[in-house]
Design a protein around this motif. Structure first.
Motif, PDB file in Angstrom:
ATOM      1  N   MET A 180       0.574  -1.167  -0.195  1.00 41.73           N
ATOM      2  CA  MET A 180       0.175  -0.147  -0.128  1.00 41.73           C
ATOM      3  C   MET A 180       0.922   1.254  -0.234  1.00 41.73           C
ATOM      4  O   MET A 180       2.263   1.150   0.838  1.00 41.73           O
ATOM      5  CB  MET A 180      -0.732   0.318   1.175  1.00 41.73           C
ATOM      6  N   LYS A 181       0.358   2.255  -1.100  1.00 40.91           N
ATOM      7  CA  LYS A 181       1.285   3.645  -1.176  1.00 40.91           C
ATOM      8  C   LYS A 181       0.568   3.774  -0.163  1.00 40.91           C
ATOM      9  O   LYS A 181      -0.197   4.025   0.680  1.00 40.91           O
ATOM     10  CB  LYS A 181       0.887   4.168  -2.257  1.00 40.91           C
ATOM     11  N   CYS A 182       1.985   5.350   0.761  1.00 41.37           N
ATOM     12  CA  CYS A 182       1.665   6.746   1.249  1.00 41.37           C
ATOM     13  C   CYS A 182       0.475   7.253   0.684  1.00 41.37           C
ATOM     14  O   CYS A 182       0.254   7.942   0.066  1.00 41.37           O
ATOM     15  CB  CYS A 182       2.890   6.934   1.911  1.00 41.37           C
ATOM     16  N   LYS A 183      -0.314   7.367   1.862  1.00 42.17           N
ATOM     17  CA  LYS A 183      -1.669   8.814   1.302  1.00 42.17           C
ATOM     18  C   LYS A 183      -1.275   9.727   1.278  1.00 42.17           C
ATOM     19  O   LYS A 183      -1.853  11.092   1.116  1.00 42.17           O
ATOM     20  CB  LYS A 183      -2.277   8.677   1.863  1.00 42.17           C
ATOM     21  N   VAL A 184       0.072  10.527   1.440  1.00 40.40           N
ATOM     22  CA  VAL A 184       0.298  11.793   0.981  1.00 40.40           C
ATOM     23  C   VAL A 184       0.483  11.787  -0.198  1.00 40.40           C
ATOM     24  O   VAL A 184       1.093  11.078  -0.973  1.00 40.40           O
ATOM     25  CB  VAL A 184       1.381  12.622   1.824  1.00 40.40           C
ATOM     26  N   LYS A 202      -1.871   3.952   9.893  1.00 39.09           N
ATOM     27  CA  LYS A 202      -1.564   4.734  10.021  1.00 39.09           C
ATOM     28  C   LYS A 202      -2.065   5.690   7.913  1.00 39.09           C
ATOM     29  O   LYS A 202      -2.483   7.229   8.018  1.00 39.09           O
ATOM     30  CB  LYS A 202      -0.631   5.824  10.564  1.00 39.09           C
ATOM     31  N   GLY A 203      -2.030   4.385   7.273  1.00 31.18           N
ATOM     32  CA  GLY A 203      -1.410   4.721   5.950  1.00 31.18           C
ATOM     33  C   GLY A 203      -0.468   6.108   5.411  1.00 31.18           C
ATOM     34  O   GLY A 203      -0.449   6.687   4.491  1.00 31.18           O
ATOM     35  N   ILE A 204       0.826   5.689   5.972  1.00 31.56           N
ATOM     36  CA  ILE A 204       1.806   6.695   6.178  1.00 31.56           C
ATOM     37  C   ILE A 204       3.058   5.985   5.525  1.00 31.56           C
ATOM     38  O   ILE A 204       3.076   5.173   6.164  1.00 31.56           O
ATOM     39  CB  ILE A 204       1.691   8.056   6.771  1.00 31.56           C
ATOM     40  N   CYS A 205       3.609   6.351   5.552  1.00 33.02           N
ATOM     41  CA  CYS A 205       5.296   6.301   5.252  1.00 33.02           C
ATOM     42  C   CYS A 205       6.374   6.232   6.285  1.00 33.02           C
ATOM     43  O   CYS A 205       5.347   7.217   6.978  1.00 33.02           O
ATOM     44  CB  CYS A 205       6.300   6.321   3.567  1.00 33.02           C
ATOM     45  N   GLN A 206       7.458   5.376   6.353  1.00 36.51           N
ATOM     46  CA  GLN A 206       8.007   5.912   7.784  1.00 36.51           C
ATOM     47  C   GLN A 206       8.636   7.564   7.727  1.00 36.51           C
ATOM     48  O   GLN A 206       8.030   7.605   8.727  1.00 36.51           O
ATOM     49  CB  GLN A 206       8.904   5.305   7.844  1.00 36.51           C
ATOM     50  N   MET A 207       8.772   7.895   6.510  1.00 36.35           N
ATOM     51  CA  MET A 207       9.335   9.212   6.945  1.00 36.35           C
ATOM     52  C   MET A 207       7.810  10.522   6.671  1.00 36.35           C
ATOM     53  O   MET A 207       8.409  11.326   8.056  1.00 36.35           O
ATOM     54  CB  MET A 207       9.725   9.371   5.346  1.00 36.35           C
ATOM     55  N   HIS A 208       7.044  10.584   6.436  1.00 31.56           N
ATOM     56  CA  HIS A 208       5.677  10.670   7.212  1.00 31.56           C
ATOM     57  C   HIS A 208       5.130  11.033   8.300  1.00 31.56           C
ATOM     58  O   HIS A 208       5.086  11.546   9.005  1.00 31.56           O
ATOM     59  CB  HIS A 208       4.736  10.865   6.094  1.00 31.56           C
ATOM     60  N   ARG A 252       6.106   6.161  -1.852  1.00 32.66           N
ATOM     61  CA  ARG A 252       6.444   5.434  -0.484  1.00 32.66           C
ATOM     62  C   ARG A 252       5.745   4.330   0.005  1.00 32.66           C
ATOM     63  O   ARG A 252       4.368   4.518   0.109  1.00 32.66           O
ATOM     64  CB  ARG A 252       7.786   5.503   0.778  1.00 32.66           C
ATOM     65  N   GLU A 253       5.997   3.075  -0.021  1.00 30.70           N
ATOM     66  CA  GLU A 253       5.148   1.967   1.065  1.00 30.70           C
ATOM     67  C   GLU A 253       5.465   2.511   2.135  1.00 30.70           C
ATOM     68  O   GLU A 253       5.921   2.799   3.409  1.00 30.70           O
ATOM     69  CB  GLU A 253       5.669   0.524   0.544  1.00 30.70           C
ATOM     70  N   CYS A 254       3.965   1.582   2.494  1.00 30.39           N
ATOM     71  CA  CYS A 254       3.345   1.745   4.219  1.00 30.39           C
ATOM     72  C   CYS A 254       3.655   0.627   5.011  1.00 30.39           C
ATOM     73  O   CYS A 254       3.195   0.201   5.685  1.00 30.39           O
ATOM     74  CB  CYS A 254       2.586   2.433   4.896  1.00 30.39           C
ATOM     75  N   LYS A 255       4.859   0.599   5.425  1.00 28.93           N
ATOM     76  CA  LYS A 255       5.963  -0.853   5.859  1.00 28.93           C
ATOM     77  C   LYS A 255       5.406  -0.782   6.821  1.00 28.93           C
ATOM     78  O   LYS A 255       4.921  -1.797   7.796  1.00 28.93           O
ATOM     79  CB  LYS A 255       6.843  -0.733   5.135  1.00 28.93           C
TER      80      LYS A 255
END
Length: 214
Positions: free
Chosen positions: A1-5, A18-24, A10-13
């Motif tokens: 699943m891709k980041c919602k931002v 939360k639907g966001i990647c680690q960076m966000h 980035r992937e939401c691993k």
């Protein structure tokens, strides 16, 4: 699943819930926003998911863990400081830990001082509930005067009315109009002491000094 931002591939691993990647995720934790300025720091102003405005003020007394302060709370803090006035609706004493700063017009990004007021938690919760008129509830009385409908109990609390709800209902049952039932002055009965009757001369007055009648 891709980041919602938007714009992030980035992937939401690590934070799929939360639907966001680690960076966000860490950007939100640090700056309170997913956006970055050209200098790589969080914006000085942002808003949360509900639309509340937040300001980046790390040294403010009301600062949150992310370094932001809700703008509506800051506006009230600027007015009153550490000591808040009591709840505007019920008069209950509140502190910054217990107070709710209410938007009077219900527009959460209208943080003009005239649109904000201090409420306790209970009054803020009740304010958000849909108001159901008492006279529409089952078993309640319904009295309309000049286009205004209230129950007998509500009318009895009107400063122009000087009688109890039970008296209002009694008058209506006895044929009075709504105006007469509410605004006719209450008839008060004077309480007088019982008259003392002096027996006529020679009239029997009962036994004296505990003596038995002959």
């Amino acid at each position: 699943m891709k980041c919602k931002v938007e714009g992030c591939d980035r992937e939401c691993k690590h934070y799929p819930g939360k639907g966001i990647c680690q960076m966000h995720y860490f950007r939100m934790m640090r700056y309170g926003t997913y956006e970055l300025t050209k200098h790589g720091k969080g914006n000085c102003r942002t808003r949360n998911a509900k639309g509340y405005q937040m300001l980046k003020l790390p040294g403010h007394p009301l600062v949150m863990a992310n370094g932001f302060v809700y703008e509506h709370r800051k506006v009230i803090y600027d007015r009153y400081g550490d000591v808040l006035p009591p709840c505007e609706k019920c008069g209950k004493e509140v502190t910054w830990k217990t107070a709710h700063i209410d938007h009077i017009d219900e527009v959460v990004d209208n943080n003009d001082a005239s649109n904000l007021r201090v409420l306790c938690r209970a009054c803020n919760v009740m304010r958000s509930r849909v108001h159901i008129p008492e006279h529409t509830k089952k078993g309640r009385s319904s009295i309309t005067i000049n286009g205004v409908t209230k129950t007998a109990s509500e009318w009895s609390r009107d400063p122009r009315v000087n009688i109890a709800a039970t008296t209002i209902l009694f008058r209506l049952r006895n044929g009075m109009s709504a105006e007469e039932a509410l605004f006719t002055p209450k008839v008060t009965h004077r309480h007088t002491k019982a008259k003392t009757v002096t027996p006529a001369y020679g009239e029997y007055q009962g036994p004296k000094n505990g003596a038995s009648p002959s």
